[in-house]
Design an enzyme around this catalytic site. Structure first.
Site, PDB file in Angstrom:
ATOM      1  N   GLU A  94       0.794  -1.225   0.000  1.00  0.00           N
ATOM      2  CA  GLU A  94       0.000   0.000   0.000  1.00  0.00           C
ATOM      3  C   GLU A  94       0.826   1.274   0.000  1.00  0.00           C
ATOM      4  O   GLU A  94       0.434   2.265  -0.612  1.00  0.00           O
ATOM      5  CB  GLU A  94      -0.933   0.005   1.229  1.00  0.00           C
ATOM      6  N   SER A 368     -25.167 -21.376  55.705  1.00  0.00           N
ATOM      7  CA  SER A 368     -24.131 -21.742  56.681  1.00  0.00           C
ATOM      8  C   SER A 368     -22.721 -21.402  56.226  1.00  0.00           C
ATOM      9  O   SER A 368     -21.750 -21.813  56.873  1.00  0.00           O
ATOM     10  CB  SER A 368     -24.210 -23.248  56.967  1.00  0.00           C
TER      11      SER A 368
END
Length: 739
Positions: A94, A368
């Site tokens: 590019e 618990s």
């Protein structure tokens, strides 16, 4: 005849060069001033993510993508985070002069201008990468024909502006983030993740070439729809790399062997509720961000592989759950406090299970699960050691009369047994001695804020789930058992502050963990089976009415928690921690990596000693000189406290049957067709005989509990008698067994 030119003197030449320098400087100054004015008159458009965001795991794997306002997915990335092969193909194909030109390439522009002049149309655009970035970020350029002269001029100007305001790497990063990759995908990282299933740093040469070509025609070259066209474009890039000598013909030939295959585009989410939380928390921190905007990239501490494994386990189980029941899991690294797996619901795609409700943060009754912290506090306060005597029998605490989960009682019992079996009465008795306010303060110090009804004060119900908390808080607190009593707040982001607080002493943490792992007996082998790193100290919990089932566990490296229930709080009969949450917890532990082996050493404050049951004293220090039974115990700070007042005497007095209260009505656990009772006798001598409704059903040593299983409703009389003829009886009733 003309006179010969007089050679210029050195002073004249200097003056000419000075004039030329002044002219050049003036031109440059005028050009700079013009650029400055134009930059002010026509500023660059604001560059932002457009609302697009991605939340990522610790290794960069996307967990959840959030599209921009125009529906685009982006993943911000920098050049150093991308494969060198991709950068090589991109810059070679590019813009080979990217790091040298000022935004526009004069040679390429001149060539493009000559072609336009001779052909009356644009043959080649002469675009640089900077110009392509200009087109990507300028909304006006996006709406114009890319080959019109006005568009090219605007692109060139914007490119120069970009070079004025950004470094080359910053401009390259903009391209890597915004380059169109087909459909709603932008940027090389997002394209690589979605089309190829891998990060951009791991691209092969062939994959790098394909993603380099893709932005040229994103729709026409989409690899999921047009793989042949994408492969042809890729090969063109590869050929160019060979022509320019960047790659050898052999390397290009090898790259061309790979075929282009991409799965259909779809969202692949991990930890969606954690991602939503992370995005909300990160979005609220920037004063410069506009309302509704999102940070483009949010990094988490989550491990993508671990998260995926946990989610698979949840999906494997979800179909076996009743409608509207969900699950939540949290896994934390003990050293870093970083959360590695976070599942806030069982199946994010199933709205019938309240999929969008994050139960990692949901406030629920912990059942618990707080009991280990109470026993640790009692150890630190010198009230007990691991074999101290507790009584599990019907008791009333100012009108509060707790029962056990199985509706039976065990009589005299040790601290280790009471904690392992999660007996309620001994825990309430212990909380009464420690003080509910003091206990709530210890929990708050460990990051567990117990939510009480408006106006309520801490009370004895806290230890049985009377105050709400969250899975996240419990996991942070349980970490204290593995790190010397220091709890820690789970972190979802590495930049979050590290918050730790002491919850108990290192010795108390060690003793409680040992009890939860294997019973807390000094005379047993410490590691009985399996890998030492995988030894799991775990505790379950079930809230009132079977609304919440919990299992929290600790190993050397991990603290993890599981919650199962309905987010709307509807009861689930038969769902309790031991049968629905604990199996999932144990499966997750087996799937976790062990990490480095840690040598666990017993703190100097913990000593092994022989104690006298049920008196509590160390052997040899009993005031009376008697020692009914010798038991090995863990002592903290060399303290062997005597049994609570009245406890030891109760075990030496008249014969008494324990384990079931007189006149009680016992019902089976939901889903069971029988009632099991563990009964024993106190104060007996020699052998004892057990009789049910006058018939002998068992006999044996008085020290051995008797297990009675009943499968029919009715009224029963249970009697126990020793060799001296002393006896005790209780009358009770069984209901709910017979259909």
């Amino acid at each position: 005849m003309t006179a010969a030119a007089t050679p210029a003197t050195g002073a004249q030449r200097a003056r000419r060069w000075r004039r030329r320098g002044i002219i050049a400087a003036s031109v440059l100054f005028a050009l700079a001033a013009l650029l400055f004015v134009l930059d002010r008159l026509y500023p660059l458009p604001a560059i932002d993510s457009g609302g697009a965001a991605v939340v990522v795991a610790v290794d960069g794997t996307p967990l959840r993508n959030y599209p921009s306002r125009d529906g685009i997915w982006r993943y911000p990335v920098k050049p150093e985070q991308v494969s060198p092969s991709y950068l090589d193909t991109l810059l070679t194909y590019e813009d080979r002069w990217f790091y040298w030109h000022p935004g526009v390439n004069p040679v390429a522009l001149a060539r493009a201008g000559w072609q336009w002049a001779t052909n009356r149309r644009i043959v080649s655009g002469g675009s640089t990468l900077t110009m392509q970035v200009a087109r990507l970020i300028d909304p006006q350029l996006a709406g114009k024909p890319s080959r019109s002269m006005s568009a090219k001029l605007r692109q060139a100007w914007r490119a120069v502006q970009l070079e004025m305001h950004y470094s080359k790497d910053e401009i390259l990063s903009l391209y890597l983030t915004h380059a169109p990759m087909g459909g709603i995908v932008e940027g090389v990282e997002m394209g690589s993740r979605l089309w190829l299933g891998k990060p951009a740093r791991d691209l092969s040469p062939a994959e790098a070439a394909m993603l380099t070509a893709l932005p040229q025609a994103p729709s026409r070259l989409r690899p999921d729809r047009h793989p042949e066209a994408a492969q042809t474009a890729r090969d063109k890039v590869l050929d160019r790399m060979a022509e320019l000598g960047r790659w050898t013909p052999a390397e290009v030939a090898d790259a061309k062997i790979e075929t282009v295959i991409a799965p259909p585009l779809r969202a692949r989410w991990l930890a969606p509720l954690a991602a939503q939380r992370l995005l909300q928390e990160a979005g609220g921190k920037s004063a410069k961000r506009r309302p509704g905007d999102r940070p483009p990239l949010v990094a988490s501490t989550l491990d993508a592989d671990m998260q995926a494994a946990v989610e698979r386990m949840l999906l494997d189980r979800v179909d076996s759950l009743p409608p509207k029941v969900s699950m939540a899991v949290l896994v934390m690294d003990n050293d870093t406090l970083e959360v590695k797996a976070y599942a806030g619901s069982a199946d994010f795609s199933d709205d019938t299970r309240y999929a969008h409700v994050d139960m990692v943060r949901g406030v629920r009754s912990p059942g618990s699960t707080l009991k280990p912290f109470l026993y640790a506090q009692a150890l630190d306060e010198g009230l007990i050691h691991s074999e101290s005597l507790l009584i599990d029998a019907p008791m009333s605490f100012g009108g509060y009369a707790p029962g056990n989960f199985q509706a039976a009682f065990s009589g005299p019992i040790s601290v280790s047994q009471a904690l392992q079996r999660s007996l309620n009465v001994p825990a309430v008795d212990l909380l009464d001695r420690v003080g509910p306010v003091s206990f709530a303060s210890v929990m708050l110090a460990g990051g567990v804020r117990l939510r009480l009804p408006a106006g309520a004060e801490p009370n004895l119900s806290l230890i049985l789930g009377g105050g709400g908390t969250t899975l996240e808080e419990l996991v942070g607190a349980y970490r204290a058992l593995a790190r010397g009593g220091i709890a820690g707040r789970p972190r979802l982001r590495a930049e979050q502050p590290r918050i730790e607080s002491r919850m108990m002493s290192a010795g108390a943490a060690w003793i409680v963990r040992d009890i939860l792992e294997g019973g807390g007996h000094p005379d047993r082998p410490f590691y009985q089976s399996g890998s030492p790193a995988r030894r799991l100290a775990w505790k379950t919990g079930t809230s009132f009415g079977f609304r919440d089932a919990w299992a929290i566990g600790v190993t050397d490296r991990w603290t993890l928690g599981v919650w199962v229930g309905r987010p709307d709080g509807t009861p689930n009969p038969g769902f309790f921690g031991a049968n629905v949450a604990a199996p999932l917890l144990q499966d997750i532990v087996q799937a976790l990596p062990e990490g480095g082996q840690q040598v666990r050493s017993r703190p100097e404050t913990v000593q092994a000693a022989v104690t006298c049951w049920p008196l509590g004293y160390r052997l040899g220090s009993v005031p009376s000189g008697e020692c009914p039974e010798q038991r090995a115990a863990w002592l903290l700070n060399d303290t062997a406290p005597p049994s609570f007042a009245g406890y030891a005497d109760a075990t030496q007095g008249p014969l008494r049957l324990g384990g079931v209260a007189r006149g009680s009505v016992l019902r089976p656990v939901p889903g069971s067709r029988q009632v099991a009772l563990d009964v024993d006798v106190q104060g007996a001598e020699g052998e004892v005989w057990w009789m049910l409704d006058g018939r002998v059903v068992s006999h044996g040593a008085s020290s051995h509990p008797f297990k009675l299983v009943l499968a029919q409703d009715g009224r029963y009389t249970l009697t126990v008698m020793d060799t001296q003829g002393r006896h005790d009886s209780v009358v009770f009733e069984i209901a709910g067994v017979t259909p």
